[in-house]
Design an enzyme around this catalytic site. Structure first.
Site, PDB file in Angstrom:
ATOM      1  CE  LYS A  40      -4.209  -2.010   1.846  1.00  0.00           C
ATOM      2  NZ  LYS A  40      -3.786  -3.425   2.053  1.00  0.00           N
TER       3      LYS A  40
HETATM    4  C1  LIG Z   1      -4.408  -4.456   1.290  1.00  0.00           C
HETATM    5  C2  LIG Z   1      -3.671  -5.738   1.185  1.00  0.00           C
HETATM    6  C3  LIG Z   1      -4.063  -6.751   0.285  1.00  0.00           C
HETATM    7  C4  LIG Z   1      -5.300  -6.647  -0.578  1.00  0.00           C
HETATM    8  O1  LIG Z   1      -5.224  -5.640  -1.560  1.00  0.00           O
HETATM    9  P1  LIG Z   1      -6.546  -5.130  -2.307  1.00  0.00           P
HETATM   10  O2  LIG Z   1      -6.128  -3.987  -3.139  1.00  0.00           O
HETATM   11  O3  LIG Z   1      -7.505  -4.756  -1.210  1.00  0.00           O
HETATM   12  O4  LIG Z   1      -7.046  -6.292  -3.105  1.00  0.00           O
HETATM   13  C5  LIG Z   1      -3.280  -7.892   0.212  1.00  0.00           C
HETATM   14  N1  LIG Z   1      -2.187  -8.048   0.986  1.00  0.00           N
HETATM   15  C6  LIG Z   1      -1.793  -7.113   1.874  1.00  0.00           C
HETATM   16  C7  LIG Z   1      -0.582  -7.362   2.724  1.00  0.00           C
HETATM   17  C8  LIG Z   1      -2.500  -5.920   2.000  1.00  0.00           C
HETATM   18  O5  LIG Z   1      -2.105  -4.983   2.879  1.00  0.00           O
END
Ligand SMILES: *Cc1c(COP(=O)(O)O)cnc(C)c1O
Length: 459
Positions: free
Chosen positions: A109
């Site tokens: 993220k």
């Molecule tokens: C947010 C997140 C996901 C999922 O991503 P999306 O965009 O919501 O599909 C997967 N793995 C981790 C470690 C995350 O922080």
């Protein structure tokens, strides 16, 4: 380039307006009114670094920020990443692992939220505005959002989390950020309480406009846009002969949706594998066409413990040929009955989908370590396990979404020794922390925001 709402009832707006708006006023999600086509640029783009590609690609979607300024924001967003090229590709067990977790909070993220923070600062500064960001987190998103905006003068961020119900490590990643504009709110309730309060506060239109409330959740278009870059980057590096298939651990569908746009733009991408945990609403949808809400199941991959994936609406909009009427009918059926259905599933020419059980996830972590010495976090393991279920020509790229040290319990237990560590996380233990304990109550949260705004304006 203009941005329109999937629900069709919001006037088209510029990129910078879309970034500040977040969720469209008609309840829809903002999407670009056309998808730029890049097939004739592949040769020119092939050898670009991650940041260079980001500058060239993002510019195609932005016509209200001067290129030199955009370049500067992108450079600043990625200067804090530990990898020289921001992301890293590694060959492991017959697949390529695209590590996106080398940013400040060790989760993918950061790739989007570091840029979003820079965009907020630039846009708000020009407009002379201040934004109060309110978010709720069950763990991962909160720290990445805080890291994106810490220290900015034009933004205050308020992150609610259920007190005692996020891991100690995740709490420290938030509460040890001591910048004045960061407010960690330990709510005396559950994550559902936090989300309920957040909806209630945003639904109070008067409060929302008086206090300029903003959101950083994955409905923000800039987050999707920043994520398209790494799909393009990896496909250019590995897809010269045959298109690449990406295997993506999926929660809110934001990550894999960026891959879909990269494919639509013309990058050499063969298929996208939607890998879910036991919360399989999306994998069932791609197999049957039926979209049906169930009860959330709590797993070792908490960032994917999601039943209703907010970004899925963007995909449906394109699936319906940008027909907001069909989309509205589908979303209305889903909102009122908990189920909506397509006459046929979307077809397997773009998306493949599968659900991975907890047992398989943990076994995958163990086997990767035993066979290759690679330590994967549980979310990443879901994608790698999914890759093994499909026989597709061309390279397979598994998206690594978090550093394993963010989820030490399940990783260390699967492997049988303490392998999941990271110095950044080890260092948190001795740091000063700051948080505010707040009742699970809409009025209490609003009071915190009011007090902060009053404190700023009295200088
Ligand atoms: C947010 C997140 C996901 C999922 O991503 P999306 O965009 O919501 O599909 C997967 N793995 C981790 C470690 C995350 O922080």
């Amino acid at each position: 380039m203009r941005y329109v709402s999937t629900r069709g009832n919001t006037p088209a707006m510029t990129f910078t307006d879309a970034v500040i708006t977040g969720l469209a006023p008609d309840g829809g999600l903002l999407v670009p009114d056309e998808i730029p086509q890049i097939a004739d640029r592949l040769g020119d783009w092939q050898d670009l670094s991650f940041s260079e590609l980001a500058k060239a690609l993002i510019a195609l979607f932005v016509d209200d920020i001067p290129q030199a300024k955009l370049d500067e924001l992108i450079d600043r967003a990625y200067q804090g990443f530990a990898e020289p090229d921001v992301v890293a590709l590694r060959s492991i067990a017959g697949v390529e692992v695209l590590e996106l977790f080398h940013g400040p909070t060790l989760a993918f993220k950061d790739v989007a939220l570091q840029l979003l923070g820079q965009l907020f600062e630039y846009i708000l500064d020009i407009r002379g505005q201040h934004l109060n960001i309110l978010g709720a987190t069950s763990g991962d998103t909160g720290s990445a959002a805080i890291a994106g905006v810490r220290g900015l003068k034009t933004v205050d961020i308020f992150i609610m989390y259920p007190r005692g119900k996020v891991s100690a490590l995740q709490e420290l990643q938030m509460t040890t950020v001591l910048d004045d504009n960061v407010h960690c709110l330990a709510v005396e309730g559950s994550f559902d309480d936090c989300q309920r309060i957040m909806k209630a506060v945003f639904n109070d239109a008067e409060f929302k406009s008086e206090y300029s409330l903003g959101a950083v959740n994955s409905v923000n278009w800039a987050r999707v846009l920043a994520q398209i870059v790494y799909y393009g980057y990896a496909s250019l590096k590995l897809g010269r002969e045959a298109g690449v298939t990406f295997c993506v651990p999926t929660g809110n569908f934001g990550n894999v949706f960026a891959g879909y746009l990269a494919k639509r733009m013309g990058f050499p991408i063969e298929r996208l594998v939607v890998a879910t945990n036991e919360n399989d609403i999306l994998s069932v949808f791609f197999e049957t066409g039926r979209y049906e809400r169930g009860a959330v199941r709590y797993t070792v991959t908490p960032a994917m413990d999601i039943q209703v994936a907010s970004n899925f609406e963007r995909f449906l909009y394109y699936h319906f040929g940008c027909d907001a009427g069909q989309l509205n009918a589908f979303m209305h059926a889903f909102a009122t009955t908990g189920t909506a259905e397509l006459p046929q599933p979307p077809g397997s020419d773009v998306f493949l989908a599968t659900a991975i059980s907890q047992a398989t996830t943990l076994e995958t972590i163990r086997a990767l370590y035993e066979d290759c010495g690679y330590v994967a976090d549980p979310h990443t393991a879901v994608g790698i396990a999914a890759a093994g279920r499909f026989d597709i020509p061309g390279p397979k790229v598994c998206i690594a979404t978090a550093h394993p040290a963010k989820f030490p319990e399940s990783v260390n237990e699967s492997i049988g020794k303490e392998v999941a560590r990271h110095p950044v996380l080890d260092a948190l233990a001795g740091l000063e922390s700051r948080r505010m304990e707040v009742a699970a109550d809409e009025a209490a949260i609003k009071a915190v925001i009011r007090q902060r705004v009053a404190a700023i304006s009295s200088g």
